[in-house]
Structure formats: C-alpha cells, structure tokens
Design a protein around this motif. Structure first.
Motif, PDB file in Angstrom:
ATOM      1  N   GLY A   1       3.748   0.804   7.038  1.00  0.00           N
ATOM      2  CA  GLY A   1       2.540  -0.149   7.014  1.00  0.00           C
ATOM      3  C   GLY A   1       2.328  -0.711   8.589  1.00  0.00           C
ATOM      4  O   GLY A   1       1.906  -2.029   8.419  1.00  0.00           O
ATOM      5  N   GLU A   2       3.481  -1.166   9.196  1.00  0.00           N
ATOM      6  CA  GLU A   2       3.342  -1.494  10.163  1.00  0.00           C
ATOM      7  C   GLU A   2       3.829  -0.279  11.352  1.00  0.00           C
ATOM      8  O   GLU A   2       4.020  -0.691  12.979  1.00  0.00           O
ATOM      9  CB  GLU A   2       4.811  -2.203  11.248  1.00  0.00           C
ATOM     10  N   GLY A   3       3.505   1.228  11.017  1.00  0.00           N
ATOM     11  CA  GLY A   3       3.875   1.965  12.099  1.00  0.00           C
ATOM     12  C   GLY A   3       4.711   2.851  12.615  1.00  0.00           C
ATOM     13  O   GLY A   3       4.820   3.606  13.206  1.00  0.00           O
ATOM     14  N   ASN A   4       5.771   2.397  11.661  1.00  0.00           N
ATOM     15  CA  ASN A   4       7.502   2.388  11.188  1.00  0.00           C
ATOM     16  C   ASN A   4       7.435   3.917  10.759  1.00  0.00           C
ATOM     17  O   ASN A   4       7.306   3.619   9.387  1.00  0.00           O
ATOM     18  CB  ASN A   4       8.687   1.912  12.198  1.00  0.00           C
ATOM     19  N   PRO A   5       8.782   4.603  11.165  1.00  0.00           N
ATOM     20  CA  PRO A   5       8.647   5.234  10.162  1.00  0.00           C
ATOM     21  C   PRO A   5       9.733   4.616   9.185  1.00  0.00           C
ATOM     22  O   PRO A   5      10.263   3.705   9.169  1.00  0.00           O
ATOM     23  CB  PRO A   5      10.286   6.326  10.488  1.00  0.00           C
TER      24      PRO A   5
ATOM     25  N   PRO B   1      -6.608   3.312  12.814  1.00  0.00           N
ATOM     26  CA  PRO B   1      -5.949   4.105  11.974  1.00  0.00           C
ATOM     27  C   PRO B   1      -6.534   5.150  10.774  1.00  0.00           C
ATOM     28  O   PRO B   1      -7.633   4.488  10.405  1.00  0.00           O
ATOM     29  CB  PRO B   1      -4.861   2.824  11.740  1.00  0.00           C
ATOM     30  N   GLU B   2      -6.153   6.095  11.115  1.00  0.00           N
ATOM     31  CA  GLU B   2      -6.540   6.324   9.452  1.00  0.00           C
ATOM     32  C   GLU B   2      -5.908   5.814   8.438  1.00  0.00           C
ATOM     33  O   GLU B   2      -6.984   5.885   7.337  1.00  0.00           O
ATOM     34  CB  GLU B   2      -6.435   7.888   9.405  1.00  0.00           C
ATOM     35  N   ASN B   3      -5.360   4.983   8.408  1.00  0.00           N
ATOM     36  CA  ASN B   3      -4.086   5.021   7.027  1.00  0.00           C
ATOM     37  C   ASN B   3      -3.840   3.747   7.070  1.00  0.00           C
ATOM     38  O   ASN B   3      -2.481   3.753   8.627  1.00  0.00           O
ATOM     39  CB  ASN B   3      -4.417   5.939   6.587  1.00  0.00           C
ATOM     40  N   PRO B   4      -3.056   2.908   6.561  1.00  0.00           N
ATOM     41  CA  PRO B   4      -1.913   2.196   6.928  1.00  0.00           C
ATOM     42  C   PRO B   4      -1.022   2.836   6.947  1.00  0.00           C
ATOM     43  O   PRO B   4       0.644   1.945   7.041  1.00  0.00           O
ATOM     44  CB  PRO B   4      -2.163   0.436   5.812  1.00  0.00           C
TER      45      PRO B   4
ATOM     46  N   LYS C   1      -4.312   5.631  -8.228  1.00  0.00           N
ATOM     47  CA  LYS C   1      -4.056   4.439  -8.408  1.00  0.00           C
ATOM     48  C   LYS C   1      -2.360   4.038  -7.856  1.00  0.00           C
ATOM     49  O   LYS C   1      -2.529   3.069  -6.418  1.00  0.00           O
ATOM     50  CB  LYS C   1      -4.220   3.332  -9.848  1.00  0.00           C
ATOM     51  N   ALA C   2      -1.858   4.493  -7.959  1.00  0.00           N
ATOM     52  CA  ALA C   2      -0.160   4.503  -6.820  1.00  0.00           C
ATOM     53  C   ALA C   2      -0.950   4.297  -5.572  1.00  0.00           C
ATOM     54  O   ALA C   2      -0.187   3.550  -4.277  1.00  0.00           O
ATOM     55  CB  ALA C   2       0.989   5.672  -7.190  1.00  0.00           C
ATOM     56  N   TYR C   3      -2.079   5.225  -4.446  1.00  0.00           N
ATOM     57  CA  TYR C   3      -1.599   5.463  -4.166  1.00  0.00           C
ATOM     58  C   TYR C   3      -2.869   4.576  -3.592  1.00  0.00           C
ATOM     59  O   TYR C   3      -2.178   3.505  -2.092  1.00  0.00           O
ATOM     60  CB  TYR C   3      -2.390   7.118  -3.433  1.00  0.00           C
ATOM     61  N   GLU C   4      -3.548   3.877  -3.804  1.00  0.00           N
ATOM     62  CA  GLU C   4      -4.788   2.898  -3.011  1.00  0.00           C
ATOM     63  C   GLU C   4      -3.811   1.727  -3.568  1.00  0.00           C
ATOM     64  O   GLU C   4      -3.653   0.757  -2.519  1.00  0.00           O
ATOM     65  CB  GLU C   4      -5.787   2.392  -3.952  1.00  0.00           C
ATOM     66  N   ASN C   5      -2.898   1.750  -4.615  1.00  0.00           N
ATOM     67  CA  ASN C   5      -2.616   0.110  -4.298  1.00  0.00           C
ATOM     68  C   ASN C   5      -1.130  -0.365  -3.176  1.00  0.00           C
ATOM     69  O   ASN C   5      -0.833  -1.035  -2.985  1.00  0.00           O
ATOM     70  CB  ASN C   5      -1.434   0.218  -5.485  1.00  0.00           C
ATOM     71  N   ARG C   6      -0.613   1.657  -3.111  1.00  0.00           N
ATOM     72  CA  ARG C   6       0.787   1.201  -1.975  1.00  0.00           C
ATOM     73  C   ARG C   6      -0.188   1.217  -0.395  1.00  0.00           C
ATOM     74  O   ARG C   6       0.148  -0.050  -0.314  1.00  0.00           O
ATOM     75  CB  ARG C   6       0.860   2.605  -1.669  1.00  0.00           C
ATOM     76  N   ASP C   7      -1.334   1.530   0.088  1.00  0.00           N
ATOM     77  CA  ASP C   7      -2.494   1.302   0.869  1.00  0.00           C
ATOM     78  C   ASP C   7      -2.493   0.106   0.593  1.00  0.00           C
ATOM     79  O   ASP C   7      -2.346  -0.875   2.221  1.00  0.00           O
ATOM     80  CB  ASP C   7      -3.375   2.218   0.743  1.00  0.00           C
ATOM     81  N   LYS C   8      -2.950  -1.096   0.119  1.00  0.00           N
ATOM     82  CA  LYS C   8      -3.536  -2.702  -0.712  1.00  0.00           C
ATOM     83  C   LYS C   8      -2.502  -3.125   0.526  1.00  0.00           C
ATOM     84  O   LYS C   8      -2.612  -4.161   0.814  1.00  0.00           O
ATOM     85  CB  LYS C   8      -4.050  -2.048  -1.533  1.00  0.00           C
TER      86      LYS C   8
ATOM     87  N   LYS D   1       0.307  -6.649   6.073  1.00  0.00           N
ATOM     88  CA  LYS D   1       2.281  -5.823   7.233  1.00  0.00           C
ATOM     89  C   LYS D   1       1.359  -5.601   8.352  1.00  0.00           C
ATOM     90  O   LYS D   1       1.377  -6.013   9.808  1.00  0.00           O
ATOM     91  CB  LYS D   1       2.847  -5.485   6.734  1.00  0.00           C
ATOM     92  N   TRP D   2       0.172  -4.742   8.168  1.00  0.00           N
ATOM     93  CA  TRP D   2      -0.389  -4.516   9.270  1.00  0.00           C
ATOM     94  C   TRP D   2      -1.324  -5.397  10.610  1.00  0.00           C
ATOM     95  O   TRP D   2      -1.555  -5.650  11.117  1.00  0.00           O
ATOM     96  CB  TRP D   2      -1.525  -2.882   8.798  1.00  0.00           C
ATOM     97  N   LEU D   3      -2.416  -6.209  10.124  1.00  0.00           N
ATOM     98  CA  LEU D   3      -2.936  -6.581  10.300  1.00  0.00           C
ATOM     99  C   LEU D   3      -1.877  -8.109  10.532  1.00  0.00           C
ATOM    100  O   LEU D   3      -2.105  -8.586  11.876  1.00  0.00           O
ATOM    101  CB  LEU D   3      -3.199  -8.051   9.530  1.00  0.00           C
TER     102      LEU D   3
END
Length: 399
Positions: A39-43, A74-77, A381-388, A393-395
């Motif tokens: 969520g901050e661009g790191n592995p 980004p394509e995704n957070p 649902k799990a995928y979308e919740n993880r992105d949200k 953190k990203w912002l």
C-alpha cells in the motif's frame, strides 16, 4: 534469431539476448498485477515468497507486473513503485529470492495513465477523451517530455536493487499503449498522428533507459498485437511498431493483445482459440530478429513445444497456468505433460476473474494454496476490501 531447437530440448534450451544476458530456458512468467505490495509501493513478505516459489519452480524469467514509475498514476494500490521513496532493502529481499536457480527477475515498468486507479488519481492520458461516461484529461507536451527520465530513474533503481532487467509496459490499454492507439491518442503534435509519431515516446524511453543502465542490462517491452477495440491499434500498425522497435536497443519483445477501456466497443480483430497471438508472431518474425515472446492461451506442454519448434517464437509466456501450478516449468521441462485446470465462472462481473486469481496468488505467497477453494464472489469482496484498506496509506505517502 535463435537456431532451430530439437524436440527433446525445446523448453530447456538457454538463449542469449542481444545485450548478452542469458535466459536459462524458454518459459517466462508473464506480468500479472499481483496486487501484493504494502500500500506504500514496497514488497511484502507474501509477494517475496510468491516470486521465490516461481523461481524454485524452474521458470527462466519472472516479470513483476504493474511496477509504477509515477505514484500519481498507479494501476492499483497494491502496485510496487520504483522512485526516490522506494524501500531498497525490501526490493533487494525480493530480487535475491526471486533470482535463485539462475532465474531472471524483471519489473514491468508501467504508468496507468487514463486507466489509473481513480481513488488515487486524476485520470490523464495522451489526449482529452470522453467515451460514454468515461472522461480523462490530456497530457501536455512538457509532461510527456518528462516520461523518459521517469522510466530511466525507475530502471536504475531496479538495476541497483538486484533486478536482472526491466520490461517496458506498452500493452493492455495503459499509458504507452494509449499513445500507440489512435482511439486514445488524438494529438496533433510530434507524439500523435501516424504510427511513427505515436511510437515516438516509446523510442525516447528506450533510448533514455539504455543510456542509463548500460549496454549489457536487458530491456524488454510488452506490446499489443491489436487493441481488439474499434478504432484502436490494428495489427497492421502493431507490425509497424515491431519494425520501429527493431531499430532500437530493445532485447525482448513480448506480444500480447487486447485492451479494456470503459465505453469502447470491441472489434472483430479478436484472438482465436488456443494460443492467441501466434499468427501475429509469424508476421513479426518477418520484420525483426529480436527475440520474441508470445503470451496468452498456452495451456499444454504440447502447445508450448509446437510454437517453439516452429522457429517463430523464442519464448512462451505463461500467466494463469503458473498460478495453478507454480512448478509447472520443472514438470514440462522434465517431460511431464501436466495440464492446468482452469475454472469457469458463469456471468462473472468485469474484473471478477482477475480478482479471483489475484487472491489465489495471495494464497500461494502464503504457502496456503492447498487449503484454498475460493468462490468467486467472496474473492471479489476480499480483493476490493484489501484495495480500499490501502488507499489511506497510499495517499499519506504520495500526496
């Protein structure tokens, strides 16, 4: 162009790229958006373990999908980001474990442009567009002129942290693919119009990366054989792009196809059954000697060996097959004809199958895939919740 291979060593024959680097076999893990960064661009540990699994499984080259050169688009957070804020120790942990057994590990350097993740971005592409309910602003010539430096800076971070090459993402509807496509690139300056002009920014990026990383570091590119959209990049223009790339210092061209764009209509220029883009690869081989990868639709060992034996393609790119069996390269190389089982979902929503596979990738990275029998809707649902959960953190880091 590589010499014809004998049927008994098709998959396991090494190949030297124009820069001198050697890929140990002919199987490549094509880029997929694994959405496993922090969520901050790191592995994360899960992501590191995932790529270690593939290197243990015998792959010649793994490409980490959607590694961003500009955190504003980004394509995704869950994407990795290569910029001044990168955690280099974490990147080194990824590369050290993804490069065991002489495997290569490359980041796919990308910029989502008009397809950026909307909660994190103001959409911007080559031109202002309004297609149905979709709208994005257009880049200024000054903004475009900054792209080569941006890609080159990401490439040198990759080189410094142990990646063994880089791939430029110019396919599947993201920014550089948008520049190639007349549907999305309506510019009247030197970056728009004919296919040579629409390719210009890609040529400039290749030249800047090469100047930065030196002549022995591999630079690959992924491009569409067709956008498969009405008014998009045609096969004829894509073949011209291959001719243009042949005059650059690129080391590996991966051929894929298809772009998603909200409101854009599909064309009749669509992929056939089986391995999808082999017919285009035959045409591409006639205009370049740069090694070629074909990705899309490979499900059996026989399909892979058949296309390699044709002396048209140098590498086979695998995606979802390696999700079902991370050690598939070892089995195919040893002569075992394991055929992955691909589940079918009835009327899945757009992006739903990608979400399902991404959550299976998460399980592989956690060494728990044996226990996973995930239904489609819970996976989405799990995928979308993880992105949200990553948006804040990203912002906080990048804006």
């Amino acid at each position: 162009m590589a010499q014809p291979l004998h049927n008994d060593d098709l998959l396991n024959s090494p190949l030297k790229l124009p820069c001198g680097a050697i890929i140990k076999n002919r199987l490549i893990k094509s880029a997929m958006s694994d959405s496993l960064a922090d969520g901050e661009g790191n592995p994360t540990g899960t992501q590191i373990r995932l790529y270690e699994r593939w290197s243990q499984g015998g792959i010649g080259l793994s490409i980490v999908g959607e590694v961003q050169v500009d955190a504003k688009y980004p394509e995704n957070p869950g994407n990795l980001v290569l910029d001044k804020n990168s955690n280099k120790k974490a990147l080194q942990a990824l590369t050290s474990r993804a490069a065991i057994n002489d495997a290569h590990i490359w980041p796919q350097l990308g910029h989502a442009g008009a397809l950026a993740y909307q909660p994190l971005s103001q959409l911007k592409g080559p031109s202002h567009l309004k297609i149905g309910e979709f709208e994005c602003s257009g880049m200024t010539e000054k903004e475009i002129s900054r792209l080569p430096d941006m890609y080159a800076k990401a490439a040198i971070i990759a080189q410094d942290t142990g990646f063994t090459g880089v791939q430029i993402h110019a396919g599947h509807g993201f920014l550089l693919s948008q520049f190639l496509s007349p549907l999305f690139n309506r510019r009247k300056d030197r970056y728009g119009g004919c296919i040579e002009a629409r390719s210009q920014i890609i040529v400039e990026i290749i030249e800047k990366i090469r100047l930065t990383v030196g002549r022995t570091f591999p630079i690959g590119i992924k491009m569409n054989s067709s956008d498969q959209l009405e008014g998009g990049l045609s096969q004829e223009d894509a073949l011209e792009v291959v001719r243009i790339l042949d005059k650059t210092s690129i080391d590996l061209i991966e051929l894929s196809g298809g772009s998603y764009f909200p409101g854009a209509k599909s064309s009749s220029d669509s992929a056939s059954g089986g391995p999808y883009f082999v017919d285009f690869a035959i045409k591409a081989r006639s205009v370049t000697n740069i090694p070629l990868v074909v990705t899309g639709g490979f499900k059996t060992r026989e399909q892979a060996t058949n296309v390699l034996s044709s002396d048209t393609v140098d590498f086979v790119g695998l995606g979802r097959a390696l999700i079902h069996k991370p050690d598939l390269p070892k089995e195919w190389i040893s002569g075992i004809g394991f055929i992955p089982h691909f589940p079918k979902f009835e009327s899945p929503p757009h992006g739903g199958i990608t979400a399902w596979y991404t959550m299976i990738l998460t399980a592989i990275g956690n060494d728990t895939e044996i226990d996973v029998n995930l239904a489609l809707l819970p996976a989405i649902k799990a995928y979308e919740n993880r992105d949200k959960a990553r948006i804040t953190k990203w912002l906080a880091k990048y804006q």
